[in-house]
Design a protein around this motif. Sequence first.
Motif: not given
Length: 339
Positions: A180, A210, A252
Amino acid sequence: MPPRRPVQRATINDVARVAGVSRGTVSRVLNGETYVSDAARTAVEAAVAEVGYVRNAAARNLVTRQSGAIGLIVHEPHSLFLEDPNIGSILLGINAVLSEADYQLVSLVVDSDRDGVRVASYLTGGYVDGVVIISARENDPIGLAVARSGLPAAFVGHPMDIEGVPYVGIDNRSAARAVTERLMATGRQRIGMIAAGLDRDSGQDRLAGFTDALGDRFDPRLVVEVPLFAHSSGIAGMRELLTHDDRVDGVFASSDAIAAGALDAMRDVGLSAPGDIGVVGFDDSAWARRTQPPLSTVHQPADLLGRRAAELVLAQLEGRSVEAEGSFLETTIVWRDSA
């Protein structure tokens, strides 16, 4: 058409009769014992070939109290078992190690609660000597039954509510954070996530990584939850994400299959990667090289995960000491054209 008659299997007595030796001599040859003359061994081997004798595994198992089989439990729907190349790579890794040790791999797919009850009963019934479990979820009756039974076992991944069973996995949180951050470094400002598997450690840890990477920029409205690490989940998740915020410029996806589905959903509405939205996946599976453009992703060593899990089970069967704590294998970021 008349019913087929069962085939009459050759017995150890047939071998002894053809070889002209005693039943005990045949047994010693078949068991690899050394107290047999070369002539008798040659006669027995020739007789085995002539009568087509095959050892009765069930009878042998009654004596040894071992089945010669290791179970592989996959907690995924049948469709995903066939679609996910990671599962195939893990399976091949397990089978390679077990084959070298002369164990048979028995694959069992858990697709429903009914499957779970049935398989839990099978595992604790003496049909397998050990088990490798993939994708175990919280409150998993199979994992709990295995932990209580003391059956030699290993998890690929770490079920959060089961302790005392060794496992092998990857650091999903750190890997998700790293990929990320790499996506953020391309200048993306509105990054969302299609998150799957939130009932297990891998899914939860990837979402946590994330969140770590985005810090103050994290917006929970840009996280879409989907049930499975599947291509269809990626299509549905991307469509939903675009309805939440059409300014999204980075995504993502928590698996390569999901990322591939996201790219297809983007293409359907005239969006492209990386020009409109940068997309990254997770796994570095066959999906990552099959998409257009090829996926930036996290490489996890699926084959080695399977090998290590099988080695943990064999170590327990051999009476060797095995740490109940888990071990993590390294991951790397593979950067391609999708981001």
